[in-house]
Structure formats: structure tokens, C-alpha cells
Design a protein around this motif. Structure first.
Motif, PDB file in Angstrom:
ATOM      1  N   LEU A  32       0.829  -1.212   0.000  1.00 35.57           N
ATOM      2  CA  LEU A  32       0.000   0.000   0.000  1.00 35.57           C
ATOM      3  C   LEU A  32       0.861   1.258   0.000  1.00 35.57           C
ATOM      4  N   VAL A  33       1.935   1.237   0.767  1.00 33.31           N
ATOM      5  CA  VAL A  33       2.849   2.389   0.792  1.00 33.31           C
ATOM      6  C   VAL A  33       3.407   2.631  -0.598  1.00 33.31           C
ATOM      7  N   LYS A  34       3.841   1.568  -1.261  1.00 34.89           N
ATOM      8  CA  LYS A  34       4.401   1.678  -2.606  1.00 34.89           C
ATOM      9  C   LYS A  34       3.344   2.201  -3.588  1.00 34.89           C
ATOM     10  N   LEU A  35       2.129   1.710  -3.473  1.00 35.49           N
ATOM     11  CA  LEU A  35       1.041   2.155  -4.341  1.00 35.49           C
ATOM     12  C   LEU A  35       0.763   3.638  -4.154  1.00 35.49           C
ATOM     13  N   LEU A  36       0.631   4.077  -2.909  1.00 34.19           N
ATOM     14  CA  LEU A  36       0.281   5.462  -2.636  1.00 34.19           C
ATOM     15  C   LEU A  36       1.418   6.425  -2.954  1.00 34.19           C
ATOM     16  N   GLN A  37       2.645   5.985  -2.855  1.00 29.63           N
ATOM     17  CA  GLN A  37       3.775   6.855  -3.182  1.00 29.63           C
ATOM     18  C   GLN A  37       3.804   7.190  -4.669  1.00 29.63           C
ATOM     19  N   GLY A  38       3.253   6.334  -5.482  1.00 30.65           N
ATOM     20  CA  GLY A  38       3.239   6.586  -6.923  1.00 30.65           C
ATOM     21  C   GLY A  38       1.885   7.007  -7.446  1.00 30.65           C
ATOM     22  N   ALA A  39       0.963   7.297  -6.560  1.00 29.78           N
ATOM     23  CA  ALA A  39      -0.396   7.634  -6.996  1.00 29.78           C
ATOM     24  C   ALA A  39      -0.583   9.145  -7.083  1.00 29.78           C
ATOM     25  N   ALA A  40      -1.578   9.533  -7.847  1.00 26.88           N
ATOM     26  CA  ALA A  40      -1.972  10.936  -7.959  1.00 26.88           C
ATOM     27  C   ALA A  40      -3.448  11.042  -7.606  1.00 26.88           C
ATOM     28  N   THR A  41      -3.848  12.213  -7.179  1.00 30.70           N
ATOM     29  CA  THR A  41      -5.272  12.427  -6.908  1.00 30.70           C
ATOM     30  C   THR A  41      -5.777  13.566  -7.772  1.00 30.70           C
ATOM     31  N   VAL A  42      -7.040  13.485  -8.129  1.00 27.62           N
ATOM     32  CA  VAL A  42      -7.708  14.528  -8.896  1.00 27.62           C
ATOM     33  C   VAL A  42      -8.949  14.916  -8.119  1.00 27.62           C
ATOM     34  N   ASP A  43      -9.112  16.192  -7.908  1.00 33.13           N
ATOM     35  CA  ASP A  43     -10.290  16.696  -7.208  1.00 33.13           C
ATOM     36  C   ASP A  43     -10.672  18.027  -7.845  1.00 33.13           C
ATOM     37  N   TYR A  44     -11.871  18.456  -7.663  1.00 36.04           N
ATOM     38  CA  TYR A  44     -12.299  19.731  -8.229  1.00 36.04           C
ATOM     39  C   TYR A  44     -12.249  20.810  -7.148  1.00 36.04           C
ATOM     40  N   VAL A  45     -11.998  22.025  -7.578  1.00 35.30           N
ATOM     41  CA  VAL A  45     -12.084  23.181  -6.701  1.00 35.30           C
ATOM     42  C   VAL A  45     -12.891  24.218  -7.461  1.00 35.30           C
ATOM     43  N   GLU A  46     -13.985  24.619  -6.870  1.00 36.45           N
ATOM     44  CA  GLU A  46     -14.852  25.583  -7.552  1.00 36.45           C
ATOM     45  C   GLU A  46     -14.277  26.984  -7.477  1.00 36.45           C
ATOM     46  N   GLY A  47     -14.597  27.781  -8.469  1.00 33.11           N
ATOM     47  CA  GLY A  47     -14.062  29.133  -8.568  1.00 33.11           C
ATOM     48  C   GLY A  47     -14.341  29.987  -7.353  1.00 33.11           C
ATOM     49  N   PHE A  48     -15.529  29.866  -6.768  1.00 32.65           N
ATOM     50  CA  PHE A  48     -15.857  30.725  -5.634  1.00 32.65           C
ATOM     51  C   PHE A  48     -15.036  30.399  -4.394  1.00 32.65           C
ATOM     52  N   VAL A  49     -14.455  29.193  -4.349  1.00 32.22           N
ATOM     53  CA  VAL A  49     -13.589  28.831  -3.226  1.00 32.22           C
ATOM     54  C   VAL A  49     -12.223  29.488  -3.395  1.00 32.22           C
ATOM     55  N   VAL A  50     -11.749  29.563  -4.634  1.00 25.98           N
ATOM     56  CA  VAL A  50     -10.431  30.120  -4.922  1.00 25.98           C
ATOM     57  C   VAL A  50     -10.456  31.647  -4.885  1.00 25.98           C
ATOM     58  N   ASP A  51     -11.401  32.239  -5.622  1.00 23.81           N
ATOM     59  CA  ASP A  51     -11.483  33.702  -5.697  1.00 23.81           C
ATOM     60  C   ASP A  51     -12.947  34.104  -5.816  1.00 23.81           C
ATOM     61  N   GLY A  52     -13.592  34.268  -4.678  1.00 22.58           N
ATOM     62  CA  GLY A  52     -15.010  34.604  -4.662  1.00 22.58           C
ATOM     63  C   GLY A  52     -15.324  35.983  -5.201  1.00 22.58           C
ATOM     64  N   SER A  53     -14.335  36.878  -5.241  1.00 18.76           N
ATOM     65  CA  SER A  53     -14.596  38.249  -5.682  1.00 18.76           C
ATOM     66  C   SER A  53     -14.894  38.325  -7.176  1.00 18.76           C
ATOM     67  N   ASP A  54     -14.482  37.331  -7.938  1.00 19.73           N
ATOM     68  CA  ASP A  54     -14.656  37.400  -9.388  1.00 19.73           C
ATOM     69  C   ASP A  54     -15.405  36.193  -9.946  1.00 19.73           C
ATOM     70  N   ASP A  55     -16.095  35.448  -9.108  1.00 18.39           N
ATOM     71  CA  ASP A  55     -16.763  34.235  -9.564  1.00 18.39           C
ATOM     72  C   ASP A  55     -18.216  34.528  -9.925  1.00 18.39           C
ATOM     73  N   PRO A  56     -18.631  34.256 -11.167  1.00 22.27           N
ATOM     74  CA  PRO A  56     -20.003  34.542 -11.587  1.00 22.27           C
ATOM     75  C   PRO A  56     -21.057  33.774 -10.778  1.00 22.27           C
ATOM     76  N   PHE A  57     -20.763  32.526 -10.419  1.00 21.80           N
ATOM     77  CA  PHE A  57     -21.735  31.745  -9.655  1.00 21.80           C
ATOM     78  C   PHE A  57     -21.959  32.367  -8.278  1.00 21.80           C
ATOM     79  N   LEU A  58     -20.881  32.750  -7.595  1.00 20.85           N
ATOM     80  CA  LEU A  58     -21.021  33.351  -6.269  1.00 20.85           C
ATOM     81  C   LEU A  58     -21.705  34.706  -6.351  1.00 20.85           C
ATOM     82  N   LYS A  59     -21.423  35.477  -7.394  1.00 17.63           N
ATOM     83  CA  LYS A  59     -22.100  36.769  -7.572  1.00 17.63           C
ATOM     84  C   LYS A  59     -23.606  36.559  -7.734  1.00 17.63           C
ATOM     85  N   ALA A  60     -23.987  35.570  -8.543  1.00 18.92           N
ATOM     86  CA  ALA A  60     -25.419  35.283  -8.726  1.00 18.92           C
ATOM     87  C   ALA A  60     -26.035  34.797  -7.419  1.00 18.92           C
ATOM     88  N   TRP A  61     -25.312  33.966  -6.680  1.00 18.50           N
ATOM     89  CA  TRP A  61     -25.789  33.468  -5.379  1.00 18.50           C
ATOM     90  C   TRP A  61     -26.070  34.636  -4.434  1.00 18.50           C
TER      91      TRP A  61
END
Length: 116
Positions: A32-61
């Protein structure tokens, strides 16, 4: 099986490897250690989390007003006093941020609606 020989790259979706890799049961398992050392992860980060001041979704919200909140409270399918009932305050959209995934869900619903 040859799946942990360095010939493959494992990509894990939506998994935070740090808590998983730091558990004792994983650290004691060499494969498992060997597997995880060579693994990558992919996840999403929404625009309003990164920069809420310029995100159209957060502005509409944030632009939703007291009238919208009243309408949503009126059409709440769960009766007051029943489990799961929630009544939003008039300033809900100004004092609360969307939950993670809300922007993606909105886009998915709109795409289905436009395709119908």
C-alpha cells in the motif's frame, strides 16, 4: 499481478491521500505504501472557493434577495415541524456561501434543462 511494479500510474478521484497514507494500517503494509507513493489524486475546486470576488456563480448566489428567500421558504416541500424542515432567514444568500459542489450541480441541472 504486476500492478504494483512501477509500470502503472494510479489516479484516485476525490480522495485526500494524506489522512489515508498516515494511518497505521497503511504504513504497516509495504504494498500500500508503494502504491500510494506513486499515486496521484484529482479533485475539483470551484471558482468561488479560490477567488469569490470574481466568480459569476457566487455573484449570482449573493444577488438573491429577500423575495427569493420568501418564495423558497413557501415552496419548501417539508412541512414546518417535520424532520428535515429548514426555514432560511431573509439574508441567507448574503450570509451563507454555497456548499461545495453547488456550482457543478447548478451547471449539470441547467445542461439537462437546455437539452430537454
Amino acid at each position: 499481478m504486476g500492478m504494483n511494479t512501477g509500470d502503472h500510474v494510479w489516479v484516485l478521484l476525490g480522495v485526500d491521500l494524506l489522512p489515508v497514507a498516515s494511518t497505521r494500517s497503511v504504513q504497516d503494509n509495504e504494498l500500500l505504501v508503494k502504491l500510494l507513493q506513486g499515486a496521484a489524486t484529482v479533485d475539483y475546486v470551484e471558482g468561488f472557493v479560490v477567488d469569490g470576488s470574481d466568480d459569476p456563480f457566487l455573484k449570482a448566489w449573493k444577488s438573491q434577495n429577500e423575495t427569493m428567500v420568501e418564495m423558497l421558504n413557501h415552496f419548501n416541500p417539508i412541512a414546518e415541524g417535520k424532520p428535515g424542515y429548514f426555514k432560511a432567514e431573509a439574508d441567507y444568500f448574503q450570509t451563507h456561501n454555497p456548499v461545495p459542489g453547488a456550482g457543478y450541480l447548478y451547471d449539470a441541472v441547467m445542461a439537462i434543462g437546455m437539452g430537454a
